[in-house]
Design an enzyme around this catalytic site. Structure first.
Site, PDB file in Angstrom:
ATOM      1  N   SER A 162      -5.461  31.118  -9.594  1.00 33.74           N
ATOM      2  CA  SER A 162      -5.020  29.728  -9.641  1.00 33.74           C
ATOM      3  C   SER A 162      -5.975  28.851  -8.829  1.00 33.74           C
ATOM      4  O   SER A 162      -7.181  28.829  -9.093  1.00 33.74           O
ATOM      5  CB  SER A 162      -3.574  29.619  -9.154  1.00 33.74           C
ATOM      6  N   HIS A 189       0.541  25.716 -14.362  1.00 37.43           N
ATOM      7  CA  HIS A 189      -0.011  26.493 -15.473  1.00 37.43           C
ATOM      8  C   HIS A 189       0.910  26.493 -16.695  1.00 37.43           C
ATOM      9  O   HIS A 189       1.035  27.487 -17.396  1.00 37.43           O
ATOM     10  CB  HIS A 189      -0.334  27.921 -15.018  1.00 37.43           C
TER      11      HIS A 189
END
Length: 316
Positions: free
Chosen positions: A86, A190
């Site tokens: 991430s 996400h």
């Protein structure tokens, strides 16, 4: 072969930067980055409470700063590959030379603010599911309207969606899942909920000075090696609204011949996954400066082993 990895949001804990600021030059670097992005990183990394550092706009630059400080403290090394989970992908991009450290901090600051704004539109969150069959879990999540936002491997998938959807998941776990754990994040990262942040980052990316990676750089979107800096940045922009496939990164580590994995500060999450998924690969989490000597020893051992293998291959 040594792999260097950087963790994502949720790895931060109150006061975790405190011991790092005693290292030579660390406080000055952190102060310069703080001035550049308009955020007091030293305060948030040493004095702020858990709620304050859960704020997406704070947590993300704090994690990138910590990763870069600890990576530099390891010394002049050349890992066989780098990757980040991430927001850790920005740490990896800076370490690989795609972005300058200053540009990386400015970009992640804009990323955190844009994602915080996107998260404020609807109350959303994330939860980790431990155990179970991945196909069964993904199908169950989709039935509940949730997104498998992080497919981490080693029996861990992170679901993301509205708080109502996550509450339904807690009451109705997929078959085989042992536990559902709410994560310390402030939004459904996400996923499509982050689409507005993509637009903001497309604009922010126009100001970046970009170079091709000087190291083997893996994208967490598909685990593939990315060789062009422009492609790295495009992936950094798009990843905020697309799932992280850390399982595919680990597959690539294995294919590349990884024998050791070091996770920069605040390490622990990715090494925990690697211990279960990458059997035979030595792992080390850098949490405080007390871990640096062990990390340097592992780096030296890995380099010596690689040199011995190369010499044996030449003799053969």
């Amino acid at each position: 072969m040594l792999v260097l990895v950087a963790p994502g949001q949720g790895a931060q804990t109150p006061g975790f930067l405190t011991p790092w600021l005693d290292l030579p030059g660390a406080a000055d670097r952190l102060a310069a980055w703080s001035d550049a992005i308009g955020l007091d990183l030293a305060h948030y990394g040493t004095q702020a409470d858990e709620d304050a550092i859960r704020d997406t706009a704070v947590a993300q630059p704090l994690l990138v700063a910590a990763g870069l400080l600890s990576a530099q403290a390891l010394g002049d090394i050349t890992p066989g590959a780098v990757a980040g989970h991430s927001v850790g992908e920005i740490t990896a991009a800076a370490y690989a030379g795609v972005l300058s450290e200053d540009d990386a901090l400015r970009f992640v600051r804009k990323r955190g603010l844009a994602m915080a704004d996107a998260a404020a539109v609807t109350q959303t969150g994330m939860a980790a599911l431990l155990g179970g069959d991945p196909d069964v879990t993904v199908a169950h999540l989709e039935k509940l309207g949730l997104t498998p936002a992080n497919v981490n491997g080693a029996g861990q998938i992170v679901a993301a969606g509205t708080l109502e959807q996550l509450a339904a998941l807690a009451e109705d776990k997929p078959e085989g899942v042992r536990k559902v754990v709410a994560l310390k994040v402030a939004g459904a990262f996400h996923t499509h909920h982050m689409a507005p942040a993509v637009t903001a980052l497309e604009e922010a990316a126009k100001d970046l000075v970009v170079a091709d990676p000087r190291l083997t750089y893996l994208s967490n979107g598909d685990g593939k090696v990315v060789t062009e800096g422009s492609d790295v940045v495009a992936r950094l922009v798009g990843q905020v609204a697309n799932p992280v496939r850390w399982d595919l990164c680990m597959d690539t580590f294995r294919e590349l011949g990884a024998t050791a994995l070091i996770e920069v500060c605040p390490g622990g999450t990715l090494t925990g996954i690697a211990k279960r998924a990458l059997k035979g690969v030595r792992t080390l989490a850098v949490k405080t400066p007390d871990d640096l000597d062990a990390a340097r020893a592992l780096i030296a051992e890995t380099a010596e082993s690689a040199a011995a293998d190369a010499a044996a291959a030449t003799d053969a």
